[in-house]
Design an enzyme around this catalytic site. Structure first.
Site, PDB file in Angstrom:
ATOM      1  N   HIS A 145      82.003  16.665 111.132  1.00 22.52           N
ATOM      2  CA  HIS A 145      82.058  16.008 110.128  1.00 22.52           C
ATOM      3  C   HIS A 145      82.729  16.808 109.189  1.00 22.52           C
ATOM      4  CE1 HIS A 145      77.059  15.204 110.016  1.00 22.52           C
ATOM      5  NE2 HIS A 145      78.243  14.300 111.061  1.00 22.52           N
ATOM      6  N   GLU A 177      82.415  19.119 106.602  1.00 23.05           N
ATOM      7  CA  GLU A 177      82.511  20.563 106.359  1.00 23.05           C
ATOM      8  C   GLU A 177      82.192  21.196 107.922  1.00 23.05           C
ATOM      9  OE1 GLU A 177      79.512  18.302 103.531  1.00 23.05           O
ATOM     10  OE2 GLU A 177      80.590  17.997 105.988  1.00 23.05           O
ATOM     11  N   CYS A 204      74.886  17.233 105.457  1.00 26.52           N
ATOM     12  CA  CYS A 204      73.926  17.433 106.379  1.00 26.52           C
ATOM     13  C   CYS A 204      73.379  18.466 107.061  1.00 26.52           C
ATOM     14  CB  CYS A 204      74.610  16.348 107.820  1.00 26.52           C
ATOM     15  SG  CYS A 204      75.192  17.325 108.857  1.00 26.52           S
ATOM     16  N   CYS A 258      75.524  20.360 109.210  1.00 26.96           N
ATOM     17  CA  CYS A 258      76.769  21.624 107.741  1.00 26.96           C
ATOM     18  C   CYS A 258      76.093  22.721 108.053  1.00 26.96           C
ATOM     19  CB  CYS A 258      77.018  20.712 107.900  1.00 26.96           C
ATOM     20  SG  CYS A 258      78.760  19.502 108.237  1.00 26.96           S
TER      21      CYS A 258
END
Length: 152
Positions: free
Chosen positions: A53, A55, A83, A86
């Protein structure tokens, strides 16, 4: 335009560039003391790694740049609502604030919301459907004490 808005616009621009490259609409900019330490886009489409992801990538890049797993004083600007994975990573490394442009509600019609994962986690690790179970091998003990001795 405030610095925060500049950083957020950059996160959204990274997300748009990622869409053009065949990826998901997620970008992140990690900032400390008004300076960009790292920026990244979601790379699941390229790496096939479900943890890749934006992040997480920004955290990895910033940690490498600072040569530290601790990112106190840093702020993340993300195109989408982080999410749970993260967000947990942010908490674990000391990031105390994250801003996002698009919410889980915005993402839901497109299958991009992580609200269901948040709900499952809110039930806690003891919930029947958590999938989490303890299985210590027979005779196994002392792993954490061993680690503490190695750190001394």
């Amino acid at each position: 335009m405030s610095d925060a808005e500049v950083f957020m616009r950059r996160a959204v621009a990274l997300a748009r560039d990622n869409i053009a490259a065949g990826g998901r609409p997620f970008g992140a900019v990690l900032v400390k003391d008004g300076q960009v330490l790292a920026e990244a886009a979601n790379s699941i489409h390229a790496s096939h790694d479900p943890t890749d992801h934006a992040e997480m990538r920004a955290i990895r890049h910033a940690s490498a740049r600072l040569q530290s797993p601790r990112l106190e004083g840093c702020v993340i600007y993300a195109s989408g609502h982080p999410c749970p994975m993260c967000l947990a990573a942010m908490y674990l490394c000391g990031i105390e604030r994250a801003w996002f442009a698009y919410s889980n509600e915005d993402a839901q019609p497109f299958g991009l919301s992580t609200a269901a994962v948040y709900a499952r986690l809110a039930a806690g690790p003891a919930a029947v459907d958590s999938g989490l179970q303890s299985l210590p091998p027979a005779g196994e003990e002392g792993l954490y004490a061993e680690w503490a001795r190695a750190q001394a």
